[in-house]
Design a protein around this motif. Structure first.
Motif, PDB file in Angstrom:
ATOM      1  N   PRO A 263      16.680  -1.796  -2.802  1.00 19.94           N
ATOM      2  CA  PRO A 263      16.891  -1.553  -1.179  1.00 19.94           C
ATOM      3  C   PRO A 263      16.371  -2.506  -0.357  1.00 19.94           C
ATOM      4  N   ARG A 264      16.984  -2.639   0.582  1.00 23.48           N
ATOM      5  CA  ARG A 264      16.476  -3.831   1.414  1.00 23.48           C
ATOM      6  C   ARG A 264      16.378  -3.121   2.886  1.00 23.48           C
ATOM      7  N   LYS A 265      15.590  -3.678   3.621  1.00 25.47           N
ATOM      8  CA  LYS A 265      15.433  -3.326   5.313  1.00 25.47           C
ATOM      9  C   LYS A 265      16.943  -4.174   5.937  1.00 25.47           C
ATOM     10  N   ALA A 266      16.439  -3.694   7.189  1.00 21.79           N
ATOM     11  CA  ALA A 266      17.738  -4.396   8.053  1.00 21.79           C
ATOM     12  C   ALA A 266      17.787  -5.803   8.206  1.00 21.79           C
ATOM     13  N   ASN A 267      16.540  -6.245   7.898  1.00 23.39           N
ATOM     14  CA  ASN A 267      16.243  -7.846   8.022  1.00 23.39           C
ATOM     15  C   ASN A 267      16.655  -8.468   6.718  1.00 23.39           C
ATOM     16  N   GLY A 268      16.948  -7.953   5.891  1.00 20.65           N
ATOM     17  CA  GLY A 268      17.058  -8.302   4.542  1.00 20.65           C
ATOM     18  C   GLY A 268      15.993  -8.297   3.479  1.00 20.65           C
ATOM     19  N   ALA A 269      14.803  -8.159   4.051  1.00 18.99           N
ATOM     20  CA  ALA A 269      13.630  -8.089   3.155  1.00 18.99           C
ATOM     21  C   ALA A 269      13.712  -6.617   2.103  1.00 18.99           C
ATOM     22  N   VAL A 270      13.025  -6.796   0.937  1.00 20.10           N
ATOM     23  CA  VAL A 270      12.968  -5.859  -0.159  1.00 20.10           C
ATOM     24  C   VAL A 270      12.332  -4.767   0.509  1.00 20.10           C
ATOM     25  N   VAL A 272      10.152  -2.141  -0.160  1.00 22.48           N
ATOM     26  CA  VAL A 272       8.884  -1.685  -1.251  1.00 22.48           C
ATOM     27  C   VAL A 272       8.948  -0.354  -1.433  1.00 22.48           C
ATOM     28  N   ASP A 273       8.837   0.557  -0.233  1.00 25.21           N
ATOM     29  CA  ASP A 273       8.699   1.751  -0.614  1.00 25.21           C
ATOM     30  C   ASP A 273       9.899   2.612  -1.215  1.00 25.21           C
ATOM     31  N   ALA A 274      11.145   2.082  -0.794  1.00 19.30           N
ATOM     32  CA  ALA A 274      12.212   2.700  -1.416  1.00 19.30           C
ATOM     33  C   ALA A 274      12.430   2.049  -2.620  1.00 19.30           C
ATOM     34  N   THR A 275      12.167   0.909  -2.959  1.00 21.32           N
ATOM     35  CA  THR A 275      12.213   0.443  -4.334  1.00 21.32           C
ATOM     36  C   THR A 275      11.423   1.176  -5.265  1.00 21.32           C
ATOM     37  N   ALA A 276      10.206   1.691  -4.943  1.00 18.43           N
ATOM     38  CA  ALA A 276       9.534   2.362  -5.759  1.00 18.43           C
ATOM     39  C   ALA A 276      10.034   3.712  -6.001  1.00 18.43           C
ATOM     40  N   GLN A 277      10.690   4.271  -5.058  1.00 20.13           N
ATOM     41  CA  GLN A 277      11.358   5.730  -5.114  1.00 20.13           C
ATOM     42  C   GLN A 277      12.539   5.404  -5.888  1.00 20.13           C
ATOM     43  N   MET A 278      13.116   4.376  -6.027  1.00 24.59           N
ATOM     44  CA  MET A 278      14.352   3.980  -6.784  1.00 24.59           C
ATOM     45  C   MET A 278      14.191   4.054  -8.409  1.00 24.59           C
ATOM     46  N   LEU A 279      12.751   3.460  -8.501  1.00 21.86           N
ATOM     47  CA  LEU A 279      12.289   3.525 -10.031  1.00 21.86           C
ATOM     48  C   LEU A 279      12.016   4.890 -10.312  1.00 21.86           C
ATOM     49  N   ASN A 280      11.326   5.908  -9.557  1.00 24.33           N
ATOM     50  CA  ASN A 280      11.094   7.128  -9.788  1.00 24.33           C
ATOM     51  C   ASN A 280      12.505   8.026  -9.997  1.00 24.33           C
ATOM     52  N   ASP A 281      13.418   7.712  -9.314  1.00 24.93           N
ATOM     53  CA  ASP A 281      14.833   8.400  -9.431  1.00 24.93           C
ATOM     54  C   ASP A 281      15.512   8.112 -10.942  1.00 24.93           C
ATOM     55  N   THR A 282      15.322   6.880 -11.110  1.00 25.18           N
ATOM     56  CA  THR A 282      15.855   6.334 -12.535  1.00 25.18           C
ATOM     57  C   THR A 282      15.148   7.153 -13.605  1.00 25.18           C
TER      58      THR A 282
END
Length: 309
Positions: A263-270, A272-282
């Motif tokens: 997951p990335r923000k509007a400016n293209g940066a990773v 971090v919070d959404a990525t951590a949630q993605m790990l939990n979802d997996t």
């Protein structure tokens, strides 16, 4: 000062005796054939586990995660989870015998591998990447598989609290799993240096982390270590999920899934919070598929203290 030294001495003595008892049991298991020892350990933990304090935590975790399930279903999953823990302990003794996968001859034996083209691509086109897994099945087999494919993965692991057990486990893992980094204050810098040098790293992502990001797991609040997400943000590297699934007959399937879209923000940066949630979802997806193969006695939701008080 004297009292402190006495307390430390007693604690060290207790740790030593517990370690020797554990090593003795594992040595006895080694006298049996692999299948017999693993099946025996499964049955033993199914009997012992429900008699421990951790069983209350296990059942509470399961009730919170599966409010729709009956008490009989909850109890069945709990027993499967204890059996899985027993198998994991016995498999340490026989890991060299159990791991029969040969990348040059991928006919399934005890071990079958899903994602062989991904393994080969990562080996033949070296680049920094992060592979993550969870405490599902025999997760210890994954770094052994990486080493079998010639991948020089540096693995972050949390040593057992017992220092005598930790030393033995470290020696065992190091001989079979390549580079190991014990989890401590400076471990993130070690992983960063590996990625900076173009090397891959591996991490477990389903552990409680007191200073973690607030996320959801099975719909409930948990704190998740932001290390993986921050490393991706810093090095813009690929992220691969991997897991072990227990199969009937003391067999195993190791799965390396395609790289995830971070997951990335509007400016293209990773993000971090959404990525951590993605790990939990997996991890939740994996656990829901095989609920009895996860370590439910872990205090993932940080509720053990409330159960005691």
């Amino acid at each position: 000062m004297l009292i402190t030294r006495l307390v430390l001495a007693l604690r060290n003595s207790k740790d030593w005796f517990v370690a020797q008892f554990a090593f003795g049991l594992l040595s006895l298991l080694k006298l049996l054939p692999a299948d017999g020892a693993i099946n025996f350990a499964d049955r033993a933990l199914r009997w012992i586990g429900p008699k421990t304090r951790r069983h209350t935590l296990t059942l509470t975790n399961l009730r919170n995660a599966y409010p729709e399930k009956s008490e009989a279903e909850i109890e069945a999953i709990a027993l499967d989870a204890w059996g899985n823990m027993g198998r994991l302990a016995a498999e340490y003794v026989f890991l060299d015998e159990l791991f029969d996968f040969d990348p040059e001859n991928p006919e399934p034996g005890r071990i079958e591998v899903s994602g062989i083209p991904l393994f080969l691509d990562l080996r033949d086109n070296p680049r920094p990447f992060i592979v993550f897994t969870a405490h599902t099945g025999n997760f210890e087999l994954l770094p052994v598989a990486g080493a079998a494919f010639g991948l020089d993965v540096t693995v972050l692991f949390r040593p057992p609290n017992n220092p005598y057990v930790a030393e033995k486990v470290f020696e065992f893992r190091k001989a079979r799993m390549g580079n190991l980094v014990p989890s401590h204050a400076g471990s993130s810098f070690t992983l960063a240096r590996k990625l900076e040098a173009g090397k891959p790293v591996g991490v477990l992502v389903d552990q409680k982390f007191g200073r973690g990001l607030y996320t959801k797991f099975f719909g409930r609040d948990v704190q998740t270590n932001p290390l993986l997400a921050k490393l991706v943000r810093q090095f813009d590297c690929e992220v691969y999920p991997a897991r072990c699934i227990r199969l009937p007959g003391n067999r195993y399937r190791l799965e390396l899934e395609p790289a995830m879209a971070v997951p990335r923000k509007a400016n293209g940066a990773v993000d971090v919070d959404a990525t951590a949630q993605m790990l939990n979802d997996t991890v939740e997806r994996w656990v829901r598929e095989y609920p009895g193969q996860w370590l439910w006695y872990h205090d993932r939701w940080n509720i053990k203290r409330s159960l005691i008080t």
